[in-house]
Design an enzyme around this catalytic site. Structure first.
Site, PDB file in Angstrom:
ATOM      1  CE1 TYR A  27      -2.937  -2.845   0.243  1.00 41.08           C
ATOM      2  CE2 TYR A  27      -3.583  -2.249   2.494  1.00 41.08           C
ATOM      3  CZ  TYR A  27      -3.831  -3.185   1.160  1.00 41.08           C
ATOM      4  OH  TYR A  27      -4.722  -4.132   1.277  1.00 41.08           O
TER       5      TYR A  27
ATOM      6  CE  LYS B  94       1.281 -17.739  -2.062  1.00 45.80           C
ATOM      7  NZ  LYS B  94       0.162 -18.936  -1.816  1.00 45.80           N
TER       8      LYS B  94
ATOM      9  CG  ASP C  35      -2.131 -19.973   0.352  1.00 45.15           C
ATOM     10  OD1 ASP C  35      -1.351 -19.783   1.269  1.00 45.15           O
ATOM     11  OD2 ASP C  35      -1.714 -20.729  -0.818  1.00 45.15           O
TER      12      ASP C  35
ATOM     13  CG  ASP D 151      -6.932  -4.249   4.237  1.00 45.31           C
ATOM     14  OD1 ASP D 151      -7.802  -4.075   4.969  1.00 45.31           O
ATOM     15  OD2 ASP D 151      -6.582  -3.627   3.230  1.00 45.31           O
TER      16      ASP D 151
ATOM     17  CG  ASP E  22     -12.181  -6.065   6.619  1.00 44.71           C
ATOM     18  OD1 ASP E  22     -11.909  -5.651   7.815  1.00 44.71           O
ATOM     19  OD2 ASP E  22     -12.404  -5.442   5.804  1.00 44.71           O
TER      20      ASP E  22
END
Ligand code: NAD
Length: 374
Positions: free
Chosen positions: A159, A208, A240, A264, A268
């Site tokens: 980001y 990852k 994942d 992020d 959620d």
């Protein structure tokens, strides 16, 4: 600003300087209830709360024409911690959203996070036994309950990397870059392990590493930090797999430590499996004891001014503030116990109400919680 000292947390007669940002919508209502509960904690445990309110978001736009003034930033900096309600209005109807993006309410939040160097975001996801019916998972999974904390790096990664869109030979191409240096990884890892020590002493570092260099460095640095915390169990998990495990077996997690974009998305997902937005607290910390504490939900303009908002997420954010900025673990435990007690006695605001429970408003819920602080 106050520094931590050894043995802190068993102190009495502490003077806690807290800057409050009531904000917009339901913000002033829920902050009033959090203050009520904190005042009761102060009375029971021999502390003094010194609150200073500042304006941010729409309230600041209305008063000063900007979502955050330099003076407000200075007031926040001078405090030991910041407790916020929520900012923003109805994004389709409020005149605040006709302003240029840098003058809209949310710009105030971005500016204060930057000014206070808040790089670690903490979002607990707890399933309360009494609210288990709101959990969208199968009963055989939710029966075990869960209590995890997602620690997300907030100021680096994809980001904040360089980005551009170019056209090459008539083909449009967009590039985003994901960069982390070892110092950025180390400081959030240290926070993660410190906080795991206050909980069940387990860190799941999510990356990852089978694909990304940034994740391979993440894993190495997290392992280096882990060497200083032999009492905390570390495991690595690919992002994942973590997304699957959150819905398959959420009880396995204590602290999930991860980079900005993975955090992020996972935070959620974790919020959703609790099923109760009005119950979710959060914190953003810098590299001292300073932090900004706020509910995970927004300013709910649809229910503002009606005394029906659920103040519990803000009250639990205040508990996080006592635990992480002031090391007042007993006092934080007392607030969390009061929340459990009130739920056990069957009191509910409208958002978490179910048949057979006693419906109460925002202000009554705050009073019930304050009365149960021991
Ligand atoms: P929201 O979280 O404010 O509301 C979503 C739904 O949940 C609404 O129906 C609302 O009534 C309900 N709700 C939220 N909190 C509640 C509570 N404590 N008790 C009972 N019900 C509750 O999300 P939104 O409607 O998408 O956003 C409204 C405004 O909040 C927007 O301006 C948005 O930008 C802002 N916002 C601010 C923050 C922040 O200050 N950190 C975070 C998210 C959204």
């Amino acid at each position: 600003m106050m520094d931590a000292w050894p043995g802190m947390g068993k102190e009495t007669n502490m003077e806690l300087h807290i800057t409050c940002i009531p904000g917009d919508g339901i913000g002033p209502e829920i902050i009033a209830e959090a203050k009520k509960v904190l005042e009761k904690v102060a009375a029971c445990y021999g502390h003094q709360m010194v609150f200073t309110d500042i304006l941010m978001g729409g309230a600041s736009i209305d008063a000063y024409g900007v979502p955050l003034t330099e003076e407000s930033i200075q007031t926040a900096r001078a405090a030991d911690a910041v407790l916020m309600g929520s900012i923003g209005g109805d994004t389709t109807r409020s005149p605040w959203y006709k302003l240029p993006p840098n003058l809209r309410p949310e710009a105030g939040l971005l500016a204060i996070r930057k000014a206070l160097n808040l790089f670690a975001n903490l979002r607990p996801a707890v399933l309360y036994e009494e609210l288990a019916a709101a959990c969208p998972l199968k009963e055989e999974i939710s029966r075990a309950g869960f209590d995890m904390l997602i620690m997300r790096e907030l100021t680096g990664g994809l980001y904040f990397g360089e980005r551009k869109t170019v056209e090459e030979n008539g083909v449009r191409k967009a590039i985003d870059t994901l960069t982390y240096d070892e110092n950025e990884i180390r400081r959030i890892a240290v926070k993660g392990f410190d906080i795991a020590r206050k909980r069940r002493k387990k860190v799941t570092s999510v990356d990852k590493a089978n694909v990304l260099d940034s994740s391979r460095l993440w894993r190495k640095v997290v392992e280096e930090v882990a060497a200083d915390y032999p009492d905390v169990k570390l495991e690595h998990m690919l992002v994942d797999n973590c997304a699957m495990q959150l819905v398959k077996d959420p009880a396995q997690f204590d602290v999930i430590l991860t980079e900005n974009m993975f955090g992020d998305i996972l935070s959620d997902e974790a919020s959703m499996v609790t099923g109760s937005i009005g119950m979710l607290s959060s914190a953003s910390l810098n590299d001292s004891k300073f932090g900004l504490y706020e509910p995970s939900h927004g300013s709910a303009p649809d229910i503002a001014g009606q005394d029906i908002a659920n103040p519990i997420a803000t009250v639990l954010s205040a508990a996080m503030m006592l635990r992480y900025s002031f090391d007042l673990d007993r006092e934080a435990d007392a607030i969390e116990a009061a929340v459990k007690q009130v739920l056990k006695e069957g009191y509910r605001t409208g958002d978490i109400h179910s048949s057979g429970c006693k419906k109460v408003g925002c202000s009554e819920m705050g009073s019930l919680l304050a009365e149960r602080i021991r």
